[in-house]
Write an enzyme that holds these catalytic residues in place. Structure first.
Site, mmCIF file in Angstrom:
data_model
loop_
_atom_site.group_PDB
_atom_site.id
_atom_site.type_symbol
_atom_site.label_atom_id
_atom_site.label_comp_id
_atom_site.label_asym_id
_atom_site.label_seq_id
_atom_site.Cartn_x
_atom_site.Cartn_y
_atom_site.Cartn_z
ATOM 1 N N CYS A 1 87.866 21.652 45.621
ATOM 2 C CA CYS A 1 87.683 20.886 46.866
ATOM 3 C C CYS A 1 87.458 21.911 47.970
ATOM 4 C CB CYS A 1 88.903 20.014 47.133
ATOM 5 S SG CYS A 1 90.290 21.005 47.586
ATOM 6 N N ARG B 1 95.209 11.656 55.349
ATOM 7 C CA ARG B 1 95.691 11.796 53.967
ATOM 8 C C ARG B 1 97.146 12.248 53.940
ATOM 9 N NH1 ARG B 1 93.203 15.958 50.868
ATOM 10 N NH2 ARG B 1 94.933 15.316 49.552
ATOM 11 N N ILE C 1 97.089 32.189 48.812
ATOM 12 C CA ILE C 1 97.155 31.140 47.789
ATOM 13 C C ILE C 1 95.786 30.541 47.501
ATOM 14 C CG2 ILE C 1 98.185 28.905 47.187
ATOM 15 C CD1 ILE C 1 100.302 31.075 47.340
ATOM 16 N N ARG D 1 90.345 25.377 42.763
ATOM 17 C CA ARG D 1 91.489 24.549 42.318
ATOM 18 C C ARG D 1 91.402 24.206 40.825
ATOM 19 N NH1 ARG D 1 93.701 20.674 46.936
ATOM 20 N NH2 ARG D 1 95.613 21.156 45.819
ATOM 21 N N PRO D 2 91.384 25.210 39.968
ATOM 22 C CA PRO D 2 91.352 24.962 38.521
ATOM 23 C C PRO D 2 92.673 24.335 38.058
ATOM 24 C CG PRO D 2 91.805 27.256 38.952
ATOM 25 C CD PRO D 2 91.515 26.635 40.285
ATOM 26 N N ILE D 3 92.671 23.815 36.850
ATOM 27 C CA ILE D 3 93.928 23.272 36.289
ATOM 28 C C ILE D 3 94.224 23.924 34.934
ATOM 29 C CG2 ILE D 3 93.866 21.039 37.494
ATOM 30 C CD1 ILE D 3 92.727 19.823 34.891
ATOM 31 N N ASP E 1 100.341 25.764 53.516
ATOM 32 C CA ASP E 1 99.946 24.524 54.191
ATOM 33 C C ASP E 1 100.202 24.556 55.694
ATOM 34 O OD1 ASP E 1 100.978 22.414 51.398
ATOM 35 O OD2 ASP E 1 99.248 23.711 51.693
ATOM 36 N N ARG F 1 93.611 15.434 44.474
ATOM 37 C CA ARG F 1 93.841 16.362 43.372
ATOM 38 C C ARG F 1 95.076 15.956 42.573
ATOM 39 N NH1 ARG F 1 90.921 19.865 41.239
ATOM 40 N NH2 ARG F 1 92.543 21.439 41.098
ATOM 41 N N LYS G 1 104.509 14.124 51.371
ATOM 42 C CA LYS G 1 103.300 13.785 50.619
ATOM 43 C C LYS G 1 103.338 14.456 49.256
ATOM 44 C CE LYS G 1 99.374 16.194 51.236
ATOM 45 N NZ LYS G 1 98.869 16.757 49.980
ATOM 46 N N ASN G 2 103.710 15.747 49.232
ATOM 47 C CA ASN G 2 103.602 16.501 47.984
ATOM 48 C C ASN G 2 104.723 16.198 47.001
ATOM 49 O OD1 ASN G 2 101.253 17.430 48.979
ATOM 50 N ND2 ASN G 2 102.013 19.454 49.550
HETATM 51 C C1 EPZ Z 1 100.229 22.061 45.778
HETATM 52 O O1 EPZ Z 1 98.900 22.152 45.298
HETATM 53 C C2 EPZ Z 1 100.120 21.271 47.071
HETATM 54 N N1 EPZ Z 1 99.572 19.956 46.785
HETATM 55 C C3 EPZ Z 1 99.208 22.018 48.047
HETATM 56 O O2 EPZ Z 1 99.232 21.287 49.278
HETATM 57 C C4 EPZ Z 1 99.791 23.404 48.306
HETATM 58 O O3 EPZ Z 1 98.890 24.130 49.124
HETATM 59 C C5 EPZ Z 1 99.970 24.142 46.970
HETATM 60 O O4 EPZ Z 1 100.775 23.354 46.079
HETATM 61 C C6 EPZ Z 1 100.650 25.484 47.161
HETATM 62 O O5 EPZ Z 1 101.887 25.294 47.771
HETATM 63 C C7 EPZ Z 1 100.370 19.050 46.200
HETATM 64 O O6 EPZ Z 1 101.525 19.300 45.911
HETATM 65 C C8 EPZ Z 1 99.757 17.713 45.944
HETATM 66 P P1 EPZ Z 1 99.123 25.338 43.002
HETATM 67 P P2 EPZ Z 1 98.630 22.667 43.783
HETATM 68 O O7 EPZ Z 1 98.955 24.841 41.619
HETATM 69 O O8 EPZ Z 1 99.740 22.247 42.917
HETATM 70 C C9 EPZ Z 1 95.841 28.366 41.418
HETATM 71 C C10 EPZ Z 1 98.355 20.182 51.119
HETATM 72 O O9 EPZ Z 1 97.718 20.596 52.092
HETATM 73 N N2 EPZ Z 1 95.923 27.588 40.179
HETATM 74 O O10 EPZ Z 1 100.447 25.904 43.407
HETATM 75 O O11 EPZ Z 1 97.243 22.287 43.417
HETATM 76 C C11 EPZ Z 1 95.078 27.609 42.499
HETATM 77 O O12 EPZ Z 1 93.683 27.821 42.352
HETATM 78 C C12 EPZ Z 1 98.012 20.677 49.735
HETATM 79 O O13 EPZ Z 1 99.318 19.370 51.176
HETATM 80 C C13 EPZ Z 1 95.271 28.059 39.054
HETATM 81 O O14 EPZ Z 1 94.625 29.095 39.086
HETATM 82 O O15 EPZ Z 1 98.716 24.226 44.042
HETATM 83 C C14 EPZ Z 1 95.615 28.212 43.766
HETATM 84 O O16 EPZ Z 1 94.960 29.442 44.019
HETATM 85 C C15 EPZ Z 1 96.830 21.625 49.723
HETATM 86 N N3 EPZ Z 1 95.338 27.334 37.906
HETATM 87 C C16 EPZ Z 1 97.068 28.502 43.425
HETATM 88 O O17 EPZ Z 1 97.138 28.532 41.985
HETATM 89 C C17 EPZ Z 1 96.043 26.156 37.829
HETATM 90 O O18 EPZ Z 1 96.096 25.555 36.745
HETATM 91 C C18 EPZ Z 1 98.045 27.467 43.988
HETATM 92 O O19 EPZ Z 1 97.914 26.346 43.259
HETATM 93 C C19 EPZ Z 1 96.703 25.703 38.984
HETATM 94 C C20 EPZ Z 1 96.638 26.425 40.143
#
Ligand code: EPZ
Length: 417
Positions: free
Chosen positions: A116, A396, A326, A121-123, A304, A92, A22-23
């Protein structure tokens, strides 16, 4: 609303084939629109997240041909237009359209809602990366307008090894002028899959899978093909189920190396498994030992799988300690596991899991995708009937989960109410 109903405590025996990740696919689909020509993606999982992204492609006038687990995307006539909230908030990962549209058109306008169930989940890291490349970002409520005269390669240092930010910046930088280096990049296996597609499309990316990725900008991207790698989280979930109920349960079509940390933990617990190339054989393990788990970025223990493995820990003989590092709110499964007879004491991102506890069926609710997977796992081992409300969360990310589990002996069904 969909409910999953399980009659528990049935042995799982036979073969489960793992689908595409999925990811990975949620990034491969947006990335494909940067090519002037057809992009063929094979081993696509049949999950609702994929369908949500195809709806956005339709809005952008991108031609999509689907057949079983293959989709062909042709963005020759793509029209860059505003992506509305009702489409972007389905998942997301719609944020990957920011990188793809910015790269191809130097402009993207899309609604992008906040957090969510598992956290804010900021970007910010994505946006900081785009700004480093020369983009200007305007935010009106939850609408983002991101535009650039041109994108100029640069050095980008991620404060956190964010998967999404790493991928989105890699996508945005493919046709930037000059060289972009991403430092403290995420190293998840899916990132290599996405870099592979981009390189097949003519990009020039090295270092994916390490914490330093170099992208030499190219002029344009062309047709290509990519196979989605197996879903290591789907595989890990079924491996955990096999450790609880397996009788020669064979998990095939997976890459064991992508789950090496999980397998190490299972070994520590005394789980009975064998690895044969791209498959694993699981047998129900009695006398499980407790262990401590801390989720961290790849290649550490994946966040995950933190919720599904909590169910295995409820069956261990002793106290296990769990820490989620995380996401700030990934304990949605605890209340319901305790309703089923588990003994978990959770405090913010920490949990103490005291086992073994006999689980019994209950009516419970999936709060998010992986909490839902944990509840299915608990329902499979519980005595009696378990009803899981809001089962849409689970669909999902787990393709044909009812069919796959029923085919190996589970008494499980899904109903629409
Ligand atoms: C990806 O999410 C995965 N989703 C998530 O899987 C997975 O849990 C996560 O990576 C960690 O491995 C997809 O790939 C679609 P991150 P992502 O950016 O990219 C913080 C599932 O169950 N952060 O690595 O959104 C954030 O708040 C899903 O399949 C910022 O602060 O994760 C979190 O604490 C859930 N600012 C941490 O980093 C940002 O701009 C991890 O986020 C981005 C992230």
């Amino acid at each position: 609303m969909k409910k999953i109903i399980i009659e528990g405590n049935k042995i799982l025996s036979g073969k489960i084939k793992i689908g595409g990740a999925k990811n990975s696919v949620v990034a491969l689909i947006p990335a494909a629109i940067m090519a002037k020509g057809k992009v063929k993606i094979t081993n696509v999982p049949n999950i609702s997240d994929k369908d949500a992204l195809l709806e956005i492609l339709k809005l952008l006038n991108v031609d999509v041909q689907k057949s079983s687990n293959t989709i062909e995307i042709d963005a020759t006539n793509v029209k860059n237009c505003l992506i509305p909230e009702n489409l972007s908030n389905k998942l997301r990962a719609s944020y990957y359209f920011m990188g793809a549209l910015l790269s191809r058109f130097k402009k993207v306008e899309m609604y992008f809602p906040g957090g969510c169930n598992i956290g804010s989940r900021p970007i910010d890291l994505h946006l900081k990366g785009f700004e480093s490349l020369g983009a200007k970002i305007t935010k009106e409520g939850s609408k983002y307008i991101i535009e650039a005269e041109n994108l100029q390669g640069t050095n980008i240092f991620l404060d956190f090894a964010s998967v999404g930010a790493t991928v989105n910046i890699m996508i945005a930088a493919t046709m930037a002028t000059g060289t972009t280096k991403i430092y403290n990049a995420a190293r998840e296996a899916e990132i290599c899959n996405i870099a592979e597609l981009l390189n097949n499309m003519g990009a020039n990316i090295i270092g994916a899978g390490t914490d330093e990725i170099t992208i030499e900008g190219v002029k344009e991207l062309h047709s290509a093909e990519i196979k989605v790698i197996p879903d290591r989280i789907e595989a890990g979930t079924y491996i955990i189920m096999g450790a609880l109920l397996g009788e020669n349960l064979i998990i095939e079509g997976m890459i064991p190396e992508h789950n090496i940390v999980l397998l190490n933990k299972l070994q520590e617990m005394g789980v009975n498994f064998k690895i044969q190339n791209h498959k694993m054989i699981l047998n129900k393990s009695s006398n499980l030992k407790p262990t401590n788990i801390r989720t961290v970025v790849y290649p550490g223990f994946p966040t995950d799988l933190g919720q599904p493995i909590a169910v295995l820990l409820t069956q261990a003989n002793g106290v296990s300690l769990f820490e989620e590092t995380i996401w700030e709110n990934r304990m949605g499964h605890v209340k319901y596991l305790n309703m089923m007879g588990a003994n978990i004491i959770a405090e913010r991102q920490h949990a103490k899991i005291i086992g073994p506890t006999k689980l019994h069926g209950a009516e419970i609710t999936a709060t998010d995708l992986r909490a839902g997977a944990a509840l299915v796992t608990a329902g499979l081992i519980a005595e009696g009937t378990t009803i899981i409300n809001d089962a849409e969360h689970i669909l999902r990310g787990y393709e044909r989960i009812i069919k796959k589990l029923s085919s190996v002996g589970a008494n499980i069904k899904i109903v629409e109410v």
